[in-house]
Scaffold this motif. Structure first.
Motif, short mmCIF file in Angstrom:
data_model
loop_
_atom_site.label_atom_id
_atom_site.label_comp_id
_atom_site.label_asym_id
_atom_site.label_seq_id
_atom_site.Cartn_x
_atom_site.Cartn_y
_atom_site.Cartn_z
N TYR A 39 9.00 -2.53 9.08
CA TYR A 39 8.07 -2.90 10.14
C TYR A 39 8.71 -3.91 11.10
O TYR A 39 8.61 -3.79 12.32
N LEU A 40 9.39 -4.90 10.55
CA LEU A 40 9.93 -5.98 11.38
C LEU A 40 11.01 -5.50 12.33
O LEU A 40 11.18 -6.05 13.43
N TRP A 43 9.02 -4.29 15.39
CA TRP A 43 7.73 -4.92 15.67
C TRP A 43 7.72 -5.53 17.08
O TRP A 43 8.60 -6.32 17.43
N ARG A 45 4.48 -6.43 18.62
CA ARG A 45 3.13 -6.97 18.87
C ARG A 45 3.15 -8.45 18.51
O ARG A 45 3.15 -8.81 17.34
N GLY A 49 0.43 -9.17 13.08
CA GLY A 49 1.49 -9.25 12.10
C GLY A 49 1.23 -8.46 10.84
O GLY A 49 0.16 -7.87 10.65
N HIS A 81 3.65 -12.96 11.32
CA HIS A 81 3.58 -12.35 9.98
C HIS A 81 3.22 -13.40 8.94
O HIS A 81 3.21 -14.61 9.20
#
Length: 584
Positions: A39-40, A43, A45, A49, A81
């Motif tokens: 995901y990171l 990412w 957004r 998170g 996050h």
């Protein structure tokens, strides 16, 4: 990054409502960390998170550590996050942020571990204690079903007043008017908050569109209900990762049934991680018979460096042998397999005490000396908060009388002396405590002299007719262990030690891996691990899951030592095809 298995890739690619049932040694933490990094990497957004949660701080830190290593230095995982425990997530993002909507004064609630306020309402203390109920108000809470509970049991009591509330309920209402809730009721409070204000759940899933819960088998019914509401609020992806066979925290309100129900639910996709990167195939085959979920299923496949280890697990049958003889056999077996005897490679596990020679019936001749001995161990090796509490109670019993609840104790102490003098007295005792490596008899002797000196220093008088030397006594002799008085005090309380090898309770090694493990079953009877229980016990019983967790820790060598039962040639669940029988 290591090559992922087909099962791990399925987890990596999955989205939506996903439950991941991961067998021991399946690389669960590695898989969760890899999923987080996936995901990171992309990412974009900045105010949304990924939340990665686990049951304990240790497990959460392990996920962060694994992600750090995989990414060659992920650094501090910060906003937007979040990595933390289930409790900390519910506290921070639900209760402390929105709890003011349900508090009496519309302010942020105070989350407490214990009742430090001692509100002036003694009726519930007197009546409840008279009727045999505990006076620890932290044990009571309203459940998500609107029933009132003491721990896990619905409170059944006739002591209702004019308000139709029980005394404990009336006291809880008083605490709520002070905006106080206890940590053990935070999840049920959060659930009621989300039910009454569904827009909160919408806001949270907007903030965290992806939530991954590791060790999900250890969540409580109330915690799972909170995440069910977040799932229903439209979360993009919710992942529950765990193994119901490793649920060993029911005493802390964990409810593995919540996890198991979702495995077969139509609205959830179930992914199995069945490859074992830790243990040999022989260990996988032998331990499968102790797993409830493995019944009727194919044995987990060993995939790690020791998958082809030729040594079968050993069933070591004892017949009056000493602990030293049992452990010596185990260590010699390790040496014969070129397993280095080190604390991170070799472990001896027990269900109860790690030092069996400290199991002395009737050891402590008074409650006071037992409490002070526990306090000494906690002060040096454990929780200083627990140490202070035990020393406080013991000294109260010695100087004032039988302890009651903390409110009345505090009141009586103020009548005896001022609070500063009382605390100074307690600290003086702690500062002079004898070394806990001393033999227990010598430790008690030195403690007696110390305590008398500190009493004189502070001009404190003990209850009339009581002698410190009469209070600070232990058993004089024990036929089963004549040398018990020379055993260090710390051995009587120690739950895990790392010397030449690790000695620990089974709970103390949850999540850990060793090259070799000895599970030492000492008793033939009792509510503990016994030969009969291991052969015939219910696989759904938490005690069996505790045994299973222990058996699945080693890479190469598993030894289960237990008393021999006469006239039995093959022990149920210990098939001669899977186990090597050794009679010591």
């Amino acid at each position: 990054m290591e090559e992922l298995t087909r099962e791990q890739l399925s987890f990596l690619e999955a989205e939506g409502r996903v439950i991941v049932r991961a067998c021991p040694g399946s690389g669960k933490t590695y898989s969760v960390a890899t999923k987080l990094l996936s995901y990171l990497d992309n990412w974009d957004r900045y105010h949304q998170g990924v939340a990665v949660l686990s049951f304990t701080n240790v497990a959460s830190e392990e996920i962060h550590k694994k992600a750090y290593l995989l990414n060659k230095g992920i650094g501090k995982l910060d906003y937007p996050h979040y990595i933390g425990t289930v409790d900390s997530f519910i506290n921070e993002f639900i209760v402390l942020r929105y709890g003011y909507l349900k508090t009496h004064d519309k302010v942020r609630p105070l989350i407490a571990l214990s009742d430090n306020w001692k509100l002036p309402y003694s009726y519930w203390r007197k009546e409840c204690k008279r009727n045999g109920c505990v006076d620890n108000i932290e044990k009571f809470h309203w459940g998500i079903d609107k029933e009132f509970y003491k721990d896990k049991e619905i409170v059944s009591c006739e002591l209702r007043g004019k308000s139709q509330l029980l005394p404990c309920q009336q006291y809880k209402v008083m605490l709520m008017k002070k905006n106080i809730i206890f940590q053990n009721e935070v999840a049920s409070f959060a659930y009621r908050l989300l039910k009454e204000y569904p827009m909160i759940a919408t806001a949270i899933v907007e903030r965290f569109p992806v939530i991954i819960i590791d060790e999900a088998q250890d969540t409580s019914e109330e915690q799972m209900a909170v995440f069910d509401l977040l799932t229903e609020a439209g979360i993009k992806s919710m992942f529950l990762v765990g193994d119901p066979d490793q649920a060993i925290y029911e005493w802390r309100n964990a409810n593995p049934e919540c996890f198991k129900q979702k495995i077969d639910a139509e609205s959830w996709k179930c992914i199995e991680l069945t490859g074992n990167f830790r243990s040999s195939q022989h260990i996988c085959d032998a331990t499968s018979l102790f797993s409830a979920t493995m019944q009727g299923q194919r044995t987990n496949e060993a995939l790690g460096d020791y998958k082809d280890e030729s040594q079968k697990p050993v069933l070591l049958l004892t017949n009056g042998n000493t602990e030293t003889e049992v452990i010596d056999y185990f260590l010699e077996k390790c040496r014969s397999m070129d397993i280095e005897i080190k604390s991170d490679k070799v472990a001896v596990l027990t269900r109860g005490r790690i030092h069996s020679d400290t199991d002395i019936k009737g050891l402590w001749k008074s409650k006071e000396i037992e409490l002070i001995a526990k306090a000494a161990y906690e002060w040096k090796c454990g929780s200083r908060k627990k140490a202070f509490s035990d020393m406080y109670k013991a000294s109260f019993r010695i100087l004032i009388g039988e302890e009651t609840d903390e409110y009345l104790m505090s009141k009586k102490i103020r009548e005896y002396t001022d609070e500063d003098n009382w605390k100074d007295f307690i600290i003086d005792v702690f500062c002079g405590l004898p070394n806990i490596d001393l033999g227990i008899a010598e430790w008690v002797s030195q403690l007696t002299n110390l305590y008398i000196d500190v009493l004189k220093k502070n001009n404190f008088q003990i209850t009339e007719g009581i002698s410190i030397k009469d209070i600070f006594k232990i058993k004089v002799r024990d036929k089963s262990n004549p040398e018990f008085k020379g055993i260090p005090l710390k051995n009587y309380f120690e739950k895990k030690s790392s010397g030449e090898y690790t000695r620990s309770s089974i709970h103390g090694v949850k999540g850990e891996t060793y090259d070799a493990v000895l599970i030492y079953v000492k008793s033939k009877t009792g509510n503990t691990l016994t030969p009969k229980f291991l052969m015939e016990g219910d696989l759904e019983d938490e005690l069996m899951r505790i045994a299973y967790v222990a058996m699945t820790r080693p890479r190469r060598l598993l030894v289960v030592a237990m008393p021999e039962i006469k006239n039995i040639k093959e022990y149920n669940r210990f098939s001669v095809d899977n186990w090597e029988y050794i009679y010591l």
